[in-house]
Scaffold this active site. Sequence first.
Site, PDB file in Angstrom:
ATOM      1  N   THR A  91       0.872  -1.166   0.000  1.00 47.91           N
ATOM      2  CA  THR A  91       0.000   0.000   0.000  1.00 47.91           C
ATOM      3  C   THR A  91       0.911   1.219   0.000  1.00 47.91           C
ATOM      4  O   THR A  91       1.591   1.506   0.989  1.00 47.91           O
ATOM      5  CB  THR A  91      -0.920   0.020   1.225  1.00 47.91           C
ATOM      6  OG1 THR A  91      -1.814  -1.096   1.158  1.00 47.91           O
ATOM      7  CG2 THR A  91      -1.747   1.299   1.267  1.00 47.91           C
TER       8      THR A  91
ATOM      9  N   LYS B 188      -7.373   1.588  -2.943  1.00 52.72           N
ATOM     10  CA  LYS B 188      -7.031   1.218  -1.567  1.00 52.72           C
ATOM     11  C   LYS B 188      -7.254   2.395  -0.621  1.00 52.72           C
ATOM     12  O   LYS B 188      -7.669   2.213   0.530  1.00 52.72           O
ATOM     13  CB  LYS B 188      -5.577   0.746  -1.497  1.00 52.72           C
ATOM     14  CG  LYS B 188      -5.113   0.310  -0.097  1.00 52.72           C
ATOM     15  CD  LYS B 188      -5.937  -0.860   0.452  1.00 52.72           C
ATOM     16  CE  LYS B 188      -5.507  -1.248   1.862  1.00 52.72           C
ATOM     17  NZ  LYS B 188      -4.209  -1.935   1.916  1.00 52.72           N
TER      18      LYS B 188
ATOM     19  N   LYS C  25      -0.115   5.414   8.303  1.00 49.79           N
ATOM     20  CA  LYS C  25       0.612   5.583   7.041  1.00 49.79           C
ATOM     21  C   LYS C  25      -0.373   5.634   5.876  1.00 49.79           C
ATOM     22  O   LYS C  25      -0.293   6.513   5.013  1.00 49.79           O
ATOM     23  CB  LYS C  25       1.609   4.426   6.866  1.00 49.79           C
ATOM     24  CG  LYS C  25       2.482   4.511   5.612  1.00 49.79           C
ATOM     25  CD  LYS C  25       1.960   3.678   4.462  1.00 49.79           C
ATOM     26  CE  LYS C  25       2.059   2.198   4.743  1.00 49.79           C
ATOM     27  NZ  LYS C  25       1.668   1.388   3.552  1.00 49.79           N
TER      28      LYS C  25
END
Length: 293
Positions: A102, A177, A245
């Site tokens: 990701t 995502k 993150k």
Amino acid sequence: MSNQNSKKVAFIGLGVMGYPMAGYLQQKGYQVTVYNRTTAKAEQWATQYKGNFADTPAKAAQGAELVFMCVGNDDDVRSIVYGEQGVLSGMHAGAVLVDHTTASADLARELAANAQQQSVGFLDAPVSGGQAGAENGVLTVMVGGEPAAFAKAEAAISCYSRCVKLLGPAGSGQLAKMVNQICIAGVVQGLAEALNFAQNAGLDGAAVVEVISQGAASSWQMQNRSLTMLDGKYDFGFAVDWMRKDLGIALAEARNNGSHLPVTALVDQFYSEVQQMGGKRWDTSSLLARLKR
């Protein structure tokens, strides 16, 4: 063994996600060579799954039709892609590089452009489903890239996934995502507030969840995390550090495309409080913990 599954592939990064994902490829008949920064982990994987390991990303990628990566962030990806020891230096024309990390959409576009210069295909393919999804081979994979590259990689990705979909050009998987993480952030916060309310009201939280999980309030988070949240157990699943993150990437992209994410920004702040409580490695469902201080 079919010709499709006799392909040589490489898998870079054997964390809680990558380790079982690479295992499924080997079990399904692919000839897998792995690389991990901690060599002992690569050796353990090779022994367990009867595969191979290499001491550099470039060596792992040599002769591979497909090279998969699953590491931590943009910088980690660059460190294993570029340079004399990077995967691109070991890949041949016509091979496909698949990034399950990701990361940012900008990185995906950068990698796609650099791979194209070597006649290598590229797919950004972040996953959802967490550690359990990886271990059970039922991940959801959101993919960006060219259809020709996707056609070469789809069967292999399906070895550890229940849903794999090409959503557009390079960067599209990472953008999807971000959508996924935005949804999760709001749902987990709502669930944390609801469970805290139930307990403060003197209700049996587990009994309430048993009822409302059969109706419109139900969610994956409720089905899989509510009981552990009620028990104050957060030592599993997707860590708060990683969620922050991911949310940081989404908030940065939102500034670029003009989207307003007030709830996401607020939940990101709540996660920073959890980190300050010592919960950097707690599961993301630990938002309930900050309500109980």
